[in-house]
Motif scaffolding. Sequence first.
Motif, PDB file in Angstrom:
ATOM      1  N   GLY A  64     -13.014  49.290 -28.188  1.00 55.68           N
ATOM      2  CA  GLY A  64     -13.076  50.030 -29.442  1.00 55.68           C
ATOM      3  C   GLY A  64     -14.228  51.013 -29.537  1.00 55.68           C
ATOM      4  N   ARG A  65     -15.280  50.833 -28.763  1.00 54.32           N
ATOM      5  CA  ARG A  65     -16.413  51.766 -28.793  1.00 54.32           C
ATOM      6  C   ARG A  65     -16.517  52.572 -27.505  1.00 54.32           C
ATOM      7  N   PHE A  66     -16.120  51.968 -26.420  1.00 54.36           N
ATOM      8  CA  PHE A  66     -16.217  52.627 -25.117  1.00 54.36           C
ATOM      9  C   PHE A  66     -14.820  52.979 -24.623  1.00 54.36           C
ATOM     10  N   THR A  67     -14.729  54.109 -23.944  1.00 53.37           N
ATOM     11  CA  THR A  67     -13.467  54.530 -23.356  1.00 53.37           C
ATOM     12  C   THR A  67     -13.718  54.952 -21.913  1.00 53.37           C
ATOM     13  N   VAL A  68     -12.971  54.361 -21.007  1.00 54.50           N
ATOM     14  CA  VAL A  68     -13.079  54.729 -19.596  1.00 54.50           C
ATOM     15  C   VAL A  68     -11.901  55.621 -19.247  1.00 54.50           C
ATOM     16  N   THR A  69     -12.182  56.711 -18.585  1.00 58.61           N
ATOM     17  CA  THR A  69     -11.144  57.640 -18.138  1.00 58.61           C
ATOM     18  C   THR A  69     -11.377  57.971 -16.672  1.00 58.61           C
ATOM     19  N   GLY A  70     -10.441  58.712 -16.116  1.00 61.45           N
ATOM     20  CA  GLY A  70     -10.517  59.068 -14.709  1.00 61.45           C
ATOM     21  C   GLY A  70      -9.409  58.369 -13.959  1.00 61.45           C
ATOM     22  N   ASP A  71      -9.620  58.173 -12.675  1.00 60.80           N
ATOM     23  CA  ASP A  71      -8.595  57.532 -11.856  1.00 60.80           C
ATOM     24  C   ASP A  71      -9.236  57.140 -10.528  1.00 60.80           C
ATOM     25  N   ALA A  72      -9.069  55.898 -10.157  1.00 57.47           N
ATOM     26  CA  ALA A  72      -9.636  55.455  -8.878  1.00 57.47           C
ATOM     27  C   ALA A  72      -9.039  56.251  -7.716  1.00 57.47           C
ATOM     28  N   ALA A  73      -7.808  56.662  -7.862  1.00 60.31           N
ATOM     29  CA  ALA A  73      -7.173  57.457  -6.806  1.00 60.31           C
ATOM     30  C   ALA A  73      -7.843  58.819  -6.652  1.00 60.31           C
ATOM     31  N   GLU A  74      -8.465  59.310  -7.737  1.00 62.30           N
ATOM     32  CA  GLU A  74      -9.164  60.592  -7.709  1.00 62.30           C
ATOM     33  C   GLU A  74     -10.654  60.415  -7.453  1.00 62.30           C
ATOM     34  N   HIS A  75     -11.089  59.192  -7.324  1.00 64.23           N
ATOM     35  CA  HIS A  75     -12.484  58.870  -7.007  1.00 64.23           C
ATOM     36  C   HIS A  75     -13.468  59.287  -8.094  1.00 64.23           C
ATOM     37  N   THR A  76     -12.998  59.340  -9.323  1.00 62.14           N
ATOM     38  CA  THR A  76     -13.888  59.676 -10.430  1.00 62.14           C
ATOM     39  C   THR A  76     -13.614  58.765 -11.610  1.00 62.14           C
ATOM     40  N   ALA A  77     -14.660  58.479 -12.348  1.00 62.52           N
ATOM     41  CA  ALA A  77     -14.515  57.680 -13.563  1.00 62.52           C
ATOM     42  C   ALA A  77     -15.572  58.134 -14.547  1.00 62.52           C
ATOM     43  N   TYR A  78     -15.206  58.050 -15.814  1.00 62.52           N
ATOM     44  CA  TYR A  78     -16.105  58.438 -16.885  1.00 62.52           C
ATOM     45  C   TYR A  78     -16.129  57.320 -17.912  1.00 62.52           C
ATOM     46  N   LEU A  79     -17.271  57.137 -18.510  1.00 63.99           N
ATOM     47  CA  LEU A  79     -17.393  56.139 -19.564  1.00 63.99           C
ATOM     48  C   LEU A  79     -17.947  56.828 -20.801  1.00 63.99           C
ATOM     49  N   GLN A  80     -17.077  57.010 -21.780  1.00 68.54           N
ATOM     50  CA  GLN A  80     -17.487  57.578 -23.061  1.00 68.54           C
ATOM     51  C   GLN A  80     -17.934  56.432 -23.952  1.00 68.54           C
ATOM     52  N   MET A  81     -19.170  56.483 -24.381  1.00 68.57           N
ATOM     53  CA  MET A  81     -19.725  55.404 -25.191  1.00 68.57           C
ATOM     54  C   MET A  81     -20.075  55.960 -26.573  1.00 68.57           C
ATOM     55  N   ASN A  82     -19.422  55.426 -27.584  1.00 64.63           N
ATOM     56  CA  ASN A  82     -19.638  55.855 -28.958  1.00 64.63           C
ATOM     57  C   ASN A  82     -20.244  54.730 -29.780  1.00 64.63           C
ATOM     58  N   ASN A  83     -20.837  55.106 -30.892  1.00 68.09           N
ATOM     59  CA  ASN A  83     -21.431  54.118 -31.792  1.00 68.09           C
ATOM     60  C   ASN A  83     -22.329  53.151 -31.021  1.00 68.09           C
ATOM     61  N   LEU A  84     -23.221  53.713 -30.247  1.00 73.00           N
ATOM     62  CA  LEU A  84     -24.089  52.891 -29.407  1.00 73.00           C
ATOM     63  C   LEU A  84     -25.039  52.053 -30.249  1.00 73.00           C
ATOM     64  N   LYS A  85     -25.335  50.875 -29.736  1.00 73.57           N
ATOM     65  CA  LYS A  85     -26.203  49.921 -30.409  1.00 73.57           C
ATOM     66  C   LYS A  85     -27.401  49.618 -29.519  1.00 73.57           C
ATOM     67  N   PRO A  86     -28.499  49.180 -30.084  1.00 77.02           N
ATOM     68  CA  PRO A  86     -29.666  48.845 -29.253  1.00 77.02           C
ATOM     69  C   PRO A  86     -29.334  47.840 -28.153  1.00 77.02           C
ATOM     70  N   GLU A  87     -28.398  46.942 -28.438  1.00 74.94           N
ATOM     71  CA  GLU A  87     -28.032  45.938 -27.423  1.00 74.94           C
ATOM     72  C   GLU A  87     -27.226  46.528 -26.271  1.00 74.94           C
ATOM     73  N   ASP A  88     -26.861  47.790 -26.369  1.00 77.74           N
ATOM     74  CA  ASP A  88     -26.208  48.475 -25.250  1.00 77.74           C
ATOM     75  C   ASP A  88     -27.232  49.000 -24.245  1.00 77.74           C
ATOM     76  N   THR A  89     -28.502  48.897 -24.574  1.00 85.50           N
ATOM     77  CA  THR A  89     -29.550  49.342 -23.651  1.00 85.50           C
ATOM     78  C   THR A  89     -29.470  48.569 -22.342  1.00 85.50           C
ATOM     79  N   ALA A  90     -29.363  49.308 -21.241  1.00 82.67           N
ATOM     80  CA  ALA A  90     -29.198  48.681 -19.927  1.00 82.67           C
ATOM     81  C   ALA A  90     -29.164  49.768 -18.870  1.00 82.67           C
TER      82      ALA A  90
END
Length: 114
Positions: A64-90
Motif C-alpha cells: 500500500g505504500r511501496f510499489t515495485v516496477t520493472g521486470d527481472a527479464a529486463e534486469h531493472t527494478a524500481y521501488l517507489q516509496m510513498n508516505n515514508l515513516k521513520p521506521e523505514d530508515t535503513a
Amino acid sequence: VQLQASGGGLVQAGGSLRLSCAVSPSTFSINAIGWYRQAPGKQRVMVALIGRGGSVTYEDSAEGRFTVTGDAAEHTAYLQMNNLKPEDTAVYYCNAMRIGSQYWGQGTLVTVSS
C-alpha cells in the motif's frame, strides 16, 4: 554479476523516494529482483520482489505504500516509496536471484526524519 542500487537519501516523514536497481550483464539470466532493507541493529528483510513478466510480492509493511516496477527479464527494478515513516530508515539493497544463487548490490541509504 553487478547490481547498482541508487536513489536513496534523506527525506521527511510523509515524503517519497524512488530507488532504482540495474543488473548487469544483461546476458546473465535471472528469475527475480528483490528489494531488501536492513535497519541499524536488525536483520536484512525483504521489502518487495519482482519476477520475470512483472509479477510482484510485497512484505506486509510495504503493501500500500511501496510499489515495485520493472521486470527481472529486463534486469531493472524500481521501488517507489510513498508516505515514508521513520521506521523505514535503513540501507536498501537490491538482490538478483536465479535458481541456486543470488547476488547483492552495495545498498543505498534511506533516512526518514520525523
